[in-house]
Enzyme design. Structure first.
Site, PDB file in Angstrom:
ATOM      1  N   ASP A  10       0.857  -1.190   0.000  1.00  0.00           N
ATOM      2  CA  ASP A  10       0.000   0.000   0.000  1.00  0.00           C
ATOM      3  C   ASP A  10       0.891   1.237   0.000  1.00  0.00           C
ATOM      4  O   ASP A  10       2.082   1.155   0.316  1.00  0.00           O
ATOM      5  CB  ASP A  10      -0.900   0.008   1.255  1.00  0.00           C
ATOM      6  CG  ASP A  10      -1.788   1.245   1.304  1.00  0.00           C
ATOM      7  OD1 ASP A  10      -2.444   1.541   0.285  1.00  0.00           O
ATOM      8  OD2 ASP A  10      -1.809   1.936   2.330  1.00  0.00           O
ATOM      9  N   SER A  11       0.292   2.366  -0.318  1.00  0.00           N
ATOM     10  CA  SER A  11       1.041   3.622  -0.273  1.00  0.00           C
ATOM     11  C   SER A  11       1.421   3.981   1.167  1.00  0.00           C
ATOM     12  O   SER A  11       2.286   4.832   1.366  1.00  0.00           O
ATOM     13  CB  SER A  11       0.195   4.737  -0.878  1.00  0.00           C
ATOM     14  OG  SER A  11      -1.042   4.819  -0.195  1.00  0.00           O
ATOM     15  N   CYS A  49      -3.800  -1.110  -2.054  1.00  0.00           N
ATOM     16  CA  CYS A  49      -4.063   0.309  -2.311  1.00  0.00           C
ATOM     17  C   CYS A  49      -5.023   0.458  -3.498  1.00  0.00           C
ATOM     18  O   CYS A  49      -4.747  -0.052  -4.591  1.00  0.00           O
ATOM     19  CB  CYS A  49      -2.732   0.977  -2.619  1.00  0.00           C
ATOM     20  SG  CYS A  49      -2.847   2.720  -2.973  1.00  0.00           S
ATOM     21  N   GLU A 108      -5.828  10.119   9.027  1.00  0.00           N
ATOM     22  CA  GLU A 108      -4.441  10.031   9.505  1.00  0.00           C
ATOM     23  C   GLU A 108      -4.183  10.933  10.705  1.00  0.00           C
ATOM     24  O   GLU A 108      -3.337  10.632  11.538  1.00  0.00           O
ATOM     25  CB  GLU A 108      -3.476  10.353   8.369  1.00  0.00           C
ATOM     26  CG  GLU A 108      -3.577   9.277   7.315  1.00  0.00           C
ATOM     27  CD  GLU A 108      -2.360   9.108   6.472  1.00  0.00           C
ATOM     28  OE1 GLU A 108      -1.465   9.956   6.515  1.00  0.00           O
ATOM     29  OE2 GLU A 108      -2.318   8.111   5.743  1.00  0.00           O
ATOM     30  N   CYS A 144     -11.261   3.238  -0.863  1.00  0.00           N
ATOM     31  CA  CYS A 144      -9.978   3.761  -0.375  1.00  0.00           C
ATOM     32  C   CYS A 144      -9.672   3.042   0.927  1.00  0.00           C
ATOM     33  O   CYS A 144     -10.579   2.793   1.734  1.00  0.00           O
ATOM     34  CB  CYS A 144     -10.077   5.268  -0.141  1.00  0.00           C
ATOM     35  SG  CYS A 144      -8.612   5.967   0.652  1.00  0.00           S
ATOM     36  N   HIS A 169      -8.448   3.933   3.634  1.00  0.00           N
ATOM     37  CA  HIS A 169      -8.670   4.615   4.911  1.00  0.00           C
ATOM     38  C   HIS A 169     -10.139   4.613   5.351  1.00  0.00           C
ATOM     39  O   HIS A 169     -10.438   4.842   6.512  1.00  0.00           O
ATOM     40  CB  HIS A 169      -8.207   6.067   4.822  1.00  0.00           C
ATOM     41  CG  HIS A 169      -6.717   6.222   4.770  1.00  0.00           C
ATOM     42  ND1 HIS A 169      -5.930   5.574   3.845  1.00  0.00           N
ATOM     43  CD2 HIS A 169      -5.873   6.943   5.543  1.00  0.00           C
ATOM     44  CE1 HIS A 169      -4.675   5.907   4.045  1.00  0.00           C
ATOM     45  NE2 HIS A 169      -4.610   6.727   5.066  1.00  0.00           N
TER      46      HIS A 169
HETATM   47  N1  DGL Z   1      -4.019   3.871  -0.160  1.00  0.00           N
HETATM   48  C1  DGL Z   1      -4.705   4.905  -0.900  1.00  0.00           C
HETATM   49  C2  DGL Z   1      -5.958   4.297  -1.564  1.00  0.00           C
HETATM   50  O1  DGL Z   1      -6.488   3.298  -1.143  1.00  0.00           O
HETATM   51  C3  DGL Z   1      -5.087   6.077  -0.014  1.00  0.00           C
HETATM   52  C4  DGL Z   1      -3.895   6.900   0.443  1.00  0.00           C
HETATM   53  C5  DGL Z   1      -3.134   7.554  -0.701  1.00  0.00           C
HETATM   54  O2  DGL Z   1      -3.667   8.470  -1.345  1.00  0.00           O
HETATM   55  O3  DGL Z   1      -1.992   7.136  -0.927  1.00  0.00           O
HETATM   56  O4  DGL Z   1      -6.421   4.829  -2.535  1.00  0.00           O
END
Ligand code: DGL
Length: 279
Positions: free
Chosen positions: A10-11, A73, A154, A192, A194
């Protein structure tokens, strides 16, 4: 048979919501998780940059012995899944197909219109990856970019009344705008990593707006898709006393990853290793 190693990418921390679901369904697999926190967020970046970052992270996990890659992600799945599948010699599962199928299953139970709202980052929405995937299943999708939600999660603006009221208002406005475009929608897809942490708040907000909808979490749906793959049979059940084996890598502050990561994973995260993937 040796247990499979599942690479999860993931990012940042958000993909830990997918790992959380995977650990419930496949507790005996070995996991290597990479959060590319130094380059977070992906959701506001260009396709070219997201593809480059995603490929570097995916290759790293393959080198760590992953037999299977889960792209936790949404943004990386939307913009770079095909590229990762070409570049890697292991199977790759993204979050979009399973999420879309879960929406189809949810809508299949009612006589309602086949219409859904997808909340996601700006890059995911611009790619229209969810609209395409849902369209293939006969579902019309309204995609809504919610760029303020990732920073609010976050920052932890989720519980104490003063802060949660701000998050709640932002969410209400996003939902109002999305529902103005899709007044008959009966499923809300969390596109997403989050957003599962906002699920309770979403349910309350939808009730306030008098628009109850089934909430579909692509994290859960992805874990179910991975658990159903061949080769996962032996790692489904937790043997008494068996320890889950998870190695964590992050490309920025270990301290922050351990602190925030514990919130996303719902259990303590420790022993995180720092990784330099370049700029
Ligand atoms: N992990 C990203 C997503 O699911 C969210 C956070 C980001 O923008 O890197 O789209």
């Amino acid at each position: 048979m040796s247990k499979p190693t599942i690479g999860v990418f993931d990012s940042g921390f958000g993909g830990l919501t997918v790992l959380h679901s995977l650990l419930k369904l496949l507790p005996r697999a070995r996991y290597v998780y990479l959060g590319d926190t130094a380059r977070l967020p992906y959701g506001s970046k260009s396709r070219q940059t997201i593809v480059r970052y995603a490929l570097e992270s995916a290759r790293f996990l393959e080198q760590q012995g992953a037999d299977h890659l889960v792209v936790a992600c949404n943004t990386a799945t939307a913009l770079a899944l095909d590229e990762m599948r070409v570049a890697l010699s292991i199977p790759v599962t993204g979050v979009i197909e399973p999420g879309a199928r879960a929406v189809r299953d949810t809508l299949a139970t009612g006589k309602d219109d086949k219409t859904a709202v997808v909340l996601a980052t700006s890059a995911t929405v611009q790619s229209h990856a969810y609209r395409r995937e849902l369209g293939l299943l006969g579902i019309e999708a309204t995609e809504k970019a919610c760029p303020l939600l990732v920073p609010l999660v976050e920052e932890g603006w989720l519980t104490d009344p003063a802060h949660v009221s701000v998050t709640s208002e932002v969410l209400r406005l996003y939902l109002l705008e999305a529902l103005a475009e899709a007044p008959r929608a009966r499923a809300l897809l969390l596109g997403c990593t989050h957003y599962p942490l906002l699920r309770g708040l979403m349910e309350t907000t939808l009730t306030t707006l008098k628009h109850p909808m089934s909430i579909v979490d692509s994290a859960e749906a992805t874990a179910q898709a991975v658990a159903a793959l061949p080769g996962m049979e032996d790692v489904r059940l937790q043997a008494a006393g068996a320890e889950t084996e998870t190695v964590f890598y992050a490309t920025d502050s270990i301290e922050k990853f351990e602190r925030l990561g514990s919130v996303f994973l719902g259990r303590p995260v420790s022993g995180v290793k720092l990784l330099d993937l370049g700029g």
